[in-house]
Design a protein around this motif. Structure first.
Motif, PDB file in Angstrom:
ATOM      1  N   GLN A  57       0.829  -1.194   0.000  1.00 46.59           N
ATOM      2  CA  GLN A  57       0.000   0.000   0.000  1.00 46.59           C
ATOM      3  C   GLN A  57       0.863   1.243   0.000  1.00 46.59           C
ATOM      4  O   GLN A  57       1.879   1.309   0.685  1.00 46.59           O
ATOM      5  N   SER A  58       0.472   2.258  -0.750  1.00 46.36           N
ATOM      6  CA  SER A  58       1.263   3.482  -0.828  1.00 46.36           C
ATOM      7  C   SER A  58       0.354   4.679  -1.039  1.00 46.36           C
ATOM      8  O   SER A  58      -0.615   4.601  -1.792  1.00 46.36           O
ATOM      9  N   GLY A  59       0.654   5.771  -0.324  1.00 48.89           N
ATOM     10  CA  GLY A  59      -0.099   7.001  -0.523  1.00 48.89           C
ATOM     11  C   GLY A  59       0.692   7.952  -1.392  1.00 48.89           C
ATOM     12  O   GLY A  59       1.874   7.748  -1.651  1.00 48.89           O
ATOM     13  N   ASP A  60       0.025   8.997  -1.872  1.00 50.28           N
ATOM     14  CA  ASP A  60       0.696  10.004  -2.693  1.00 50.28           C
ATOM     15  C   ASP A  60       1.433  10.965  -1.772  1.00 50.28           C
ATOM     16  O   ASP A  60       1.012  12.098  -1.552  1.00 50.28           O
ATOM     17  N   LEU A  61       2.543  10.527  -1.243  1.00 49.44           N
ATOM     18  CA  LEU A  61       3.289  11.268  -0.252  1.00 49.44           C
ATOM     19  C   LEU A  61       4.750  11.319  -0.673  1.00 49.44           C
ATOM     20  O   LEU A  61       5.323  10.306  -1.067  1.00 49.44           O
ATOM     21  N   THR A  62       5.360  12.500  -0.604  1.00 49.99           N
ATOM     22  CA  THR A  62       6.749  12.647  -1.020  1.00 49.99           C
ATOM     23  C   THR A  62       7.537  13.384   0.045  1.00 49.99           C
ATOM     24  O   THR A  62       6.971  14.051   0.914  1.00 49.99           O
ATOM     25  N   MET A  63       8.866  13.243  -0.035  1.00 56.67           N
ATOM     26  CA  MET A  63       9.781  13.943   0.864  1.00 56.67           C
ATOM     27  C   MET A  63      10.783  14.737   0.047  1.00 56.67           C
ATOM     28  O   MET A  63      11.134  14.346  -1.066  1.00 56.67           O
ATOM     29  N   ALA A  64      11.260  15.835   0.616  1.00 55.42           N
ATOM     30  CA  ALA A  64      12.297  16.629  -0.033  1.00 55.42           C
ATOM     31  C   ALA A  64      13.674  16.308   0.526  1.00 55.42           C
ATOM     32  O   ALA A  64      14.679  16.419  -0.167  1.00 55.42           O
ATOM     33  N   ALA A  65      13.736  15.880   1.786  1.00 53.65           N
ATOM     34  CA  ALA A  65      15.013  15.621   2.449  1.00 53.65           C
ATOM     35  C   ALA A  65      15.519  14.218   2.135  1.00 53.65           C
ATOM     36  O   ALA A  65      14.748  13.307   1.844  1.00 53.65           O
ATOM     37  N   ASP A  66      16.836  14.073   2.204  1.00 57.88           N
ATOM     38  CA  ASP A  66      17.478  12.773   2.001  1.00 57.88           C
ATOM     39  C   ASP A  66      17.423  11.991   3.310  1.00 57.88           C
ATOM     40  O   ASP A  66      17.941  12.436   4.331  1.00 57.88           O
ATOM     41  N   ALA A  67      16.787  10.823   3.293  1.00 59.13           N
ATOM     42  CA  ALA A  67      16.635  10.015   4.494  1.00 59.13           C
ATOM     43  C   ALA A  67      17.616   8.847   4.535  1.00 59.13           C
ATOM     44  O   ALA A  67      17.514   7.980   5.415  1.00 59.13           O
ATOM     45  N   GLU A  68      18.573   8.810   3.610  1.00 56.51           N
ATOM     46  CA  GLU A  68      19.498   7.686   3.517  1.00 56.51           C
ATOM     47  C   GLU A  68      20.252   7.495   4.840  1.00 56.51           C
ATOM     48  O   GLU A  68      20.862   8.420   5.375  1.00 56.51           O
ATOM     49  N   GLY A  69      20.199   6.257   5.353  1.00 57.95           N
ATOM     50  CA  GLY A  69      20.923   5.900   6.563  1.00 57.95           C
ATOM     51  C   GLY A  69      20.242   6.283   7.858  1.00 57.95           C
ATOM     52  O   GLY A  69      20.724   5.925   8.945  1.00 57.95           O
ATOM     53  N   LYS A  70      19.127   6.978   7.807  1.00 56.98           N
ATOM     54  CA  LYS A  70      18.422   7.376   9.017  1.00 56.98           C
ATOM     55  C   LYS A  70      17.575   6.218   9.548  1.00 56.98           C
ATOM     56  O   LYS A  70      17.012   5.441   8.775  1.00 56.98           O
ATOM     57  N   GLU A  71      17.494   6.114  10.866  1.00 60.82           N
ATOM     58  CA  GLU A  71      16.659   5.087  11.492  1.00 60.82           C
ATOM     59  C   GLU A  71      15.549   5.758  12.275  1.00 60.82           C
ATOM     60  O   GLU A  71      15.798   6.549  13.185  1.00 60.82           O
ATOM     61  N   ILE A  72      14.325   5.413  11.907  1.00 61.26           N
ATOM     62  CA  ILE A  72      13.142   5.992  12.530  1.00 61.26           C
ATOM     63  C   ILE A  72      12.436   4.916  13.354  1.00 61.26           C
ATOM     64  O   ILE A  72      12.155   3.822  12.848  1.00 61.26           O
ATOM     65  N   VAL A  73      12.162   5.202  14.607  1.00 65.12           N
ATOM     66  CA  VAL A  73      11.434   4.277  15.484  1.00 65.12           C
ATOM     67  C   VAL A  73      10.011   4.776  15.653  1.00 65.12           C
ATOM     68  O   VAL A  73       9.788   5.938  15.998  1.00 65.12           O
ATOM     69  N   ILE A  74       9.035   3.906  15.406  1.00 70.07           N
ATOM     70  CA  ILE A  74       7.627   4.212  15.659  1.00 70.07           C
ATOM     71  C   ILE A  74       7.226   3.478  16.932  1.00 70.07           C
ATOM     72  O   ILE A  74       7.266   2.248  16.989  1.00 70.07           O
ATOM     73  N   ASP A  75       6.877   4.244  17.953  1.00 69.17           N
ATOM     74  CA  ASP A  75       6.556   3.674  19.258  1.00 69.17           C
ATOM     75  C   ASP A  75       5.103   3.204  19.279  1.00 69.17           C
ATOM     76  O   ASP A  75       4.181   4.010  19.326  1.00 69.17           O
ATOM     77  N   THR A  76       4.917   1.887  19.228  1.00 65.34           N
ATOM     78  CA  THR A  76       3.568   1.336  19.340  1.00 65.34           C
ATOM     79  C   THR A  76       3.304   0.794  20.740  1.00 65.34           C
ATOM     80  O   THR A  76       2.173   0.434  21.049  1.00 65.34           O
ATOM     81  N   ALA A  77       4.347   0.736  21.590  1.00 62.92           N
ATOM     82  CA  ALA A  77       4.181   0.223  22.947  1.00 62.92           C
ATOM     83  C   ALA A  77       3.340   1.176  23.791  1.00 62.92           C
ATOM     84  O   ALA A  77       2.624   0.754  24.700  1.00 62.92           O
ATOM     85  N   HIS A  78       3.413   2.470  23.511  1.00 63.02           N
ATOM     86  CA  HIS A  78       2.671   3.460  24.287  1.00 63.02           C
ATOM     87  C   HIS A  78       1.477   4.017  23.521  1.00 63.02           C
ATOM     88  O   HIS A  78       0.824   4.951  23.993  1.00 63.02           O
ATOM     89  N   SER A  79       1.187   3.470  22.357  1.00 60.97           N
ATOM     90  CA  SER A  79       0.084   3.976  21.543  1.00 60.97           C
ATOM     91  C   SER A  79      -1.234   3.325  21.937  1.00 60.97           C
ATOM     92  O   SER A  79      -1.262   2.208  22.440  1.00 60.97           O
ATOM     93  N   ALA A  80      -2.314   4.037  21.688  1.00 58.26           N
ATOM     94  CA  ALA A  80      -3.647   3.555  22.040  1.00 58.26           C
ATOM     95  C   ALA A  80      -4.277   2.846  20.849  1.00 58.26           C
ATOM     96  O   ALA A  80      -4.809   3.477  19.951  1.00 58.26           O
ATOM     97  N   SER A  81      -4.204   1.501  20.841  1.00 56.38           N
ATOM     98  CA  SER A  81      -4.804   0.641  19.811  1.00 56.38           C
ATOM     99  C   SER A  81      -4.715   1.246  18.416  1.00 56.38           C
ATOM    100  O   SER A  81      -5.715   1.468  17.737  1.00 56.38           O
ATOM    101  N   ILE A  82      -3.503   1.529  18.000  1.00 53.27           N
ATOM    102  CA  ILE A  82      -3.308   2.136  16.687  1.00 53.27           C
ATOM    103  C   ILE A  82      -3.407   1.075  15.583  1.00 53.27           C
ATOM    104  O   ILE A  82      -2.963  -0.056  15.749  1.00 53.27           O
ATOM    105  N   ASP A  83      -4.028   1.426  14.490  1.00 53.40           N
ATOM    106  CA  ASP A  83      -4.134   0.542  13.340  1.00 53.40           C
ATOM    107  C   ASP A  83      -2.876   0.707  12.502  1.00 53.40           C
ATOM    108  O   ASP A  83      -2.703   1.697  11.796  1.00 53.40           O
ATOM    109  N   ARG A  84      -1.958  -0.259  12.553  1.00 57.17           N
ATOM    110  CA  ARG A  84      -0.676  -0.105  11.886  1.00 57.17           C
ATOM    111  C   ARG A  84      -0.808  -0.033  10.369  1.00 57.17           C
ATOM    112  O   ARG A  84       0.029   0.557   9.692  1.00 57.17           O
ATOM    113  N   GLU A  85      -1.854  -0.634   9.833  1.00 58.84           N
ATOM    114  CA  GLU A  85      -2.052  -0.558   8.388  1.00 58.84           C
ATOM    115  C   GLU A  85      -2.219   0.900   7.948  1.00 58.84           C
ATOM    116  O   GLU A  85      -1.879   1.269   6.831  1.00 58.84           O
TER     117      GLU A  85
END
Length: 309
Positions: A57-85
């Motif tokens: 699945q993909s949305g029409d979303l773009t970035m201008a910055a270079d994200a190469e090598g960056k590590e992003i953590v999404i915290d689902t341990a503290h989230s309230a029943s989030i739909d990951r899809e």
């Protein structure tokens, strides 16, 4: 034979019991709820703090910055029943631009501690508050942002449930304080308990409000108007987008309320739906979310292993 007063009290008691049961049912799984299937096999949503790969699945979303090598953590341990899809557009865009995305599940789900996840990360995303952060985690977050790590917090009003919902009918309260309050407060930020609504012509739903830029050119570049659904006001820091001529449910006061604010390396958004597939294509939401992703990958963390304990 019971008198009329006794009979009236019995009828009222039965009405309250039935009403409480109905409200509890709606909260547990009524219309609009999206329970998470524990057997989701999409590569991006594997367990044990695993690396997320590009989903189909993909949305029409773009970035201008270079994200190469960056590590992003999404915290689902503290989230309230989030739909990951619903996070597919974010995960796809970040990974297609070179970033690595992982989900922090927490020790209860046999994942690693939050501070360990942060020591290897460049940015953290928090979507909705399901539980509070411990003092050790708050200290770790502070060390993380002091070192240059970026944090994006997307919160929304906490819904009252069960007996709390029944009480809210008599008090007029529609929500409870967010578990993210202690975390936000250490950055001088706060969210309100209520939600914003409007009777204007911006949308067909009165709980969908429009936000317009007030500052910070990087986060608002290309954004004339964004749409937020059942957003909570955010205060403190530098206001980036404001919802004007809207009313706060808690006070019934009409005015202008901040919906996106920034405090140094932390950005807080008073809505989680703005980045989901359902709302992503509305107004300039795609541009706003793209700017938020650029913010996440544009920091330089030093030392790289902060927090280190």
């Amino acid at each position: 034979m019971p008198d009329l007063g006794t009979l009236a009290r019995v009828v009222f008691f039965l009405f309250v019991v039935v009403l409480a049961g109905a409200l509890g049912g709606l909260t547990a799984g009524g219309a609009g709820s999206t329970p998470i299937d524990g057997d989701v096999n999409a590569p991006s949503f594997n367990a044990d703090d695993s690396v997320a790969t590009v989903p189909e699945q993909s949305g029409d979303l773009t970035m201008a910055a270079d994200a190469e090598g960056k590590e992003i953590v999404i915290d689902t341990a503290h989230s309230a029943s989030i739909d990951r899809e619903a996070l597919a557009p974010i995960v796809t865009t970040l990974t297609e631009n070179g970033a690595t995305v992982t989900f922090h599940l927490g020790p209860r789900a046999e994942g690693q501690p939050l501070n360990d996840s942060l020591s290897e990360a460049d940015a953290l995303v928090v979507l909705g508050g399901g539980s509070t952060y411990t003092d050790a985690q708050l200290d770790g977050l502070r060390a993380f942002t002091d070192a240059g790590g970026r944090v994006l917090v997307m919160d929304e009003p906490e819904k009252a449930s069960g007996s709390t919902a029944l009480l809210s009918l008599s008090t007029g309260e529609s929500s409870v304080p967010s578990p993210l309050a202690p975390m936000l407060s250490q950055y001088g930020l706060a969210t309100d308990n209520g939600y914003l609504y409007t009777q204007g012509e911006e949308t067909l739903n009165y709980r969908a409000v429009a936000g317009t830029p007030t500052g910070d050119a990087d986060l608002t570049e290309g954004v004339d108007r964004a749409v937020f659904y059942e957003a909570t006001p955010v205060t403190g820091g530098e206001t980036v987008l404001t919802a004007e001529e809207t009313t706060l449910s808690q006070t019934r006061r009409e005015g202008s309320y901040g919906v996106v604010v920034r405090s140094d390396n932390v950005v807080a958004v008073g809505d989680t739906s703005v980045a989901t597939q359902e709302f992503l294509r509305r107004a300039d939401n795609e541009q706003l979310v793209g700017n938020l992703l650029d913010f996440l990958v544009s920091g330089e963390k030093s030392p790289e292993n902060a927090p280190n304990g």
